[in-house]
Write an enzyme that holds these catalytic residues in place. Structure first.
Site, PDB file in Angstrom:
ATOM      1  N   ASP A   1       0.847  -1.193   0.000  1.00 34.43           N
ATOM      2  CA  ASP A   1       0.000   0.000   0.000  1.00 34.43           C
ATOM      3  C   ASP A   1       0.888   1.252   0.000  1.00 34.43           C
ATOM      4  O   ASP A   1       1.789   1.371   0.828  1.00 34.43           O
ATOM      5  CB  ASP A   1      -0.883  -0.039   1.259  1.00 34.43           C
ATOM      6  CG  ASP A   1      -1.987   0.991   1.244  1.00 34.43           C
ATOM      7  OD1 ASP A   1      -2.378   1.445   0.150  1.00 34.43           O
ATOM      8  OD2 ASP A   1      -2.490   1.335   2.341  1.00 34.43           O
TER       9      ASP A   1
ATOM     10  N   HIS B   1      -7.325  10.166   3.945  1.00 36.98           N
ATOM     11  CA  HIS B   1      -6.997   9.131   4.931  1.00 36.98           C
ATOM     12  C   HIS B   1      -7.379   9.571   6.341  1.00 36.98           C
ATOM     13  O   HIS B   1      -7.432  10.758   6.625  1.00 36.98           O
ATOM     14  CB  HIS B   1      -5.492   8.833   4.908  1.00 36.98           C
ATOM     15  CG  HIS B   1      -5.049   8.095   3.685  1.00 36.98           C
ATOM     16  ND1 HIS B   1      -4.044   8.530   2.869  1.00 36.98           N
ATOM     17  CD2 HIS B   1      -5.488   6.944   3.126  1.00 36.98           C
ATOM     18  CE1 HIS B   1      -3.862   7.677   1.868  1.00 36.98           C
ATOM     19  NE2 HIS B   1      -4.732   6.697   1.998  1.00 36.98           N
ATOM     20  N   GLY B   2      -7.610   8.607   7.223  1.00 40.76           N
ATOM     21  CA  GLY B   2      -7.758   8.906   8.643  1.00 40.76           C
ATOM     22  C   GLY B   2      -9.194   9.026   9.121  1.00 40.76           C
ATOM     23  O   GLY B   2     -10.139   8.696   8.402  1.00 40.76           O
TER      24      GLY B   2
ATOM     25  N   HIS C   1      -9.263   5.144  -2.118  1.00 40.53           N
ATOM     26  CA  HIS C   1      -8.515   5.230  -0.862  1.00 40.53           C
ATOM     27  C   HIS C   1      -9.315   6.077   0.121  1.00 40.53           C
ATOM     28  O   HIS C   1     -10.230   6.788  -0.253  1.00 40.53           O
ATOM     29  CB  HIS C   1      -7.139   5.870  -1.105  1.00 40.53           C
ATOM     30  CG  HIS C   1      -6.152   4.943  -1.721  1.00 40.53           C
ATOM     31  ND1 HIS C   1      -5.072   4.446  -1.042  1.00 40.53           N
ATOM     32  CD2 HIS C   1      -6.098   4.390  -2.954  1.00 40.53           C
ATOM     33  CE1 HIS C   1      -4.393   3.641  -1.834  1.00 40.53           C
ATOM     34  NE2 HIS C   1      -4.989   3.587  -3.006  1.00 40.53           N
TER      35      HIS C   1
ATOM     36  N   THR D   1      -8.547   2.767   8.788  1.00 39.20           N
ATOM     37  CA  THR D   1      -9.029   3.471   9.985  1.00 39.20           C
ATOM     38  C   THR D   1     -10.138   2.711  10.711  1.00 39.20           C
ATOM     39  O   THR D   1     -10.137   2.620  11.940  1.00 39.20           O
ATOM     40  CB  THR D   1      -9.511   4.885   9.593  1.00 39.20           C
ATOM     41  OG1 THR D   1      -8.385   5.608   9.066  1.00 39.20           O
ATOM     42  CG2 THR D   1     -10.085   5.633  10.770  1.00 39.20           C
TER      43      THR D   1
HETATM   44  O1  TD4 Z   1      -4.244   3.319   1.871  1.00 33.58           O
HETATM   45  N1  TD4 Z   1      -4.992   3.326   2.970  1.00 33.58           N
HETATM   46  C1  TD4 Z   1      -4.415   2.809   4.221  1.00 33.58           C
HETATM   47  C2  TD4 Z   1      -3.328   3.722   4.689  1.00 33.58           C
HETATM   48  C3  TD4 Z   1      -2.464   3.044   5.734  1.00 33.58           C
HETATM   49  C4  TD4 Z   1      -1.458   3.989   6.317  1.00 33.58           C
HETATM   50  O2  TD4 Z   1      -0.518   3.223   7.002  1.00 33.58           O
HETATM   51  P1  TD4 Z   1       0.731   3.947   7.680  1.00 33.58           P
HETATM   52  O3  TD4 Z   1       0.218   4.645   8.938  1.00 33.58           O
HETATM   53  O4  TD4 Z   1       1.677   2.842   7.992  1.00 33.58           O
HETATM   54  O5  TD4 Z   1       1.315   4.942   6.678  1.00 33.58           O
HETATM   55  C5  TD4 Z   1      -6.267   3.843   2.903  1.00 33.58           C
HETATM   56  O6  TD4 Z   1      -6.636   4.406   1.854  1.00 33.58           O
HETATM   57  C6  TD4 Z   1      -7.198   3.684   4.088  1.00 33.58           C
HETATM   58  O7  TD4 Z   1      -8.045   4.794   4.276  1.00 33.58           O
HETATM   59  P2  TD4 Z   1      -8.837   5.011   5.667  1.00 33.58           P
HETATM   60  O8  TD4 Z   1     -10.110   5.734   5.279  1.00 33.58           O
HETATM   61  O9  TD4 Z   1      -9.122   3.682   6.255  1.00 33.58           O
HETATM   62  O10 TD4 Z   1      -7.987   5.868   6.538  1.00 33.58           O
HETATM   63 ZN    ZN Z   2      -4.503   5.049   0.845  1.00 34.33          ZN
END
Ligand code: TD4
Ligand code: ZN
Ligand code: CA
Length: 308
Positions: free
Chosen positions: A82, A180-181, A210, A256
């Protein structure tokens, strides 16, 4: 069965019009939760490993663990990098048996993104590994004030087509208003569904969303009941995820929601059992919560019963 490529999983989803979850892992418990959920729902599943996860657990440990789980499992599982940002990480993942990689050069100018992505496609395709790339930037729609800025941040359909034609990637991550988050929107959550449709018309490969976590209100409430502070947390509602899948999204990234579920389970357990110090007890409770959430997602995306 052995690991499958992400392309095999997404081709079926693309042809039949359902979504498949890509769930992030950092440790054994999350992987067990995801695999058990996929088995109980008879669903294909993508297990995602970020560079941060590799740093935390070690790429070899994570890779061997997932390969073993897949070999013992009855459902198709792909192992995917990822947001790979470094060439060394991509090479190392391929050497360790990952069946899919994401190269994320989306913060670079278009030409650089094309060049960097093409190099990864050459390597990965030579050994039968799937490639996902990204075009556009993940940023909440509300944080974008001007129309010109909106066009600069969200994925441009014509540019997306040029990018896919130039690179030969297998799947494309698009920016349509998610981030994200746990704090995705201040006001009403809103995805640019029309944009997904336009991209789908031009780009004939599976699209990836994402930042797709729902930040499930019941999970947030449970975590808060046991002491978490998550004021203002907000995600993408289920109906918008469904609309996004209907518009052409095939892969949905969820991290998340798993973090929050694990947190709620562990907090609840520790709070209700202040005398227990066996980690298997509280980690086990976190694992159970993650498993339930993954099952909910699988049903929402429509990949239940799609394993072959
Ligand atoms: O790609 N992702 C997951 C991101 C994971 C990040 O991991 P690190 O902290 O190790 O960098 C997503 O698109 C997930 O999205 P979401 O809505 O679940 O935050
Ligand atoms: Zn992502
Ligand atoms: Ca990016």
């Amino acid at each position: 069965m052995a690991l499958v490529t992400m392309k095999e999983i997404l081709t079926d989803a693309y042809e039949k019009g359902y979504g498949v979850g890509a769930f992030n892992i950092n440790n054994l418990e999350f992987m067990q939760a995801i695999v058990e959920a996929a088995e109980e729902e008879n669903s294909p599943v993508i297990i995602a490993v970020s560079e941060g996860a590799m740093k935390y657990a070690g790429i070899e440990f994570l890779a061997e663990m997932v390969k073993l789980a897949a070999s013992k499992s009855s459902v198709p599982i792909a192992l995917h990098v990822d947001h790979g940002k470094h060439w060394e990480v991509i090479v190392s993942a391929i050497r360790n048996g990952f069946t899919s990689v994401m190269i994320d050069a989306s913060d670079k100018p278009f030409e650089d993104n094309v060049r960097i992505t093409s190099k990864v496609v050459d390597l990965a395709h030579a050994v039968g590994v799937t490639v996902e790339a990204e075009i556009g930037r993940l940023k909440g729609i509300e944080d974008i004030v001007k129309v010109s800025e909106r066009e600069a941040v969200l994925t441009d359909p014509v540019e997306a087509k040029e990018f896919v034609d130039a690179t030969g990637v297998d799947a494309l991550a698009v920016a349509v208003g998610t981030s994200h988050g746990a704090y995705k929107f201040k006001g009403e959550p809103k995805l640019d569904i029309e944009r997904i449709k336009k991209i789908r018309e031009l780009v004939k490969i599976p699209l990836v969303l994402h930042g797709a976590s729902g930040v499930l209100p019941d999970i947030v409430a449970l975590a808060e009941k046991y002491g978490a502070e998550l004021k203002g947390a907000k995600g993408v509602p289920d109906d918008q995820i469904k609309a996004a899948i209907e518009a052409g999204i095939c892969k949905i990234n969820i991290d998340t929601d798993l973090r929050l579920s694990f947190l709620a389970g562990v907090r609840k357990f520790l709070s209700e059992n202040p005398d227990v110090f066996d980690p298997r007890k509280y980690l086990g409770e976190g694992r159970e919560m993650v498993k339930e959430t993954v099952k909910r997602k699988i049903r929402l995306f429509g990949s239940n019963g799609r394993a072959w």
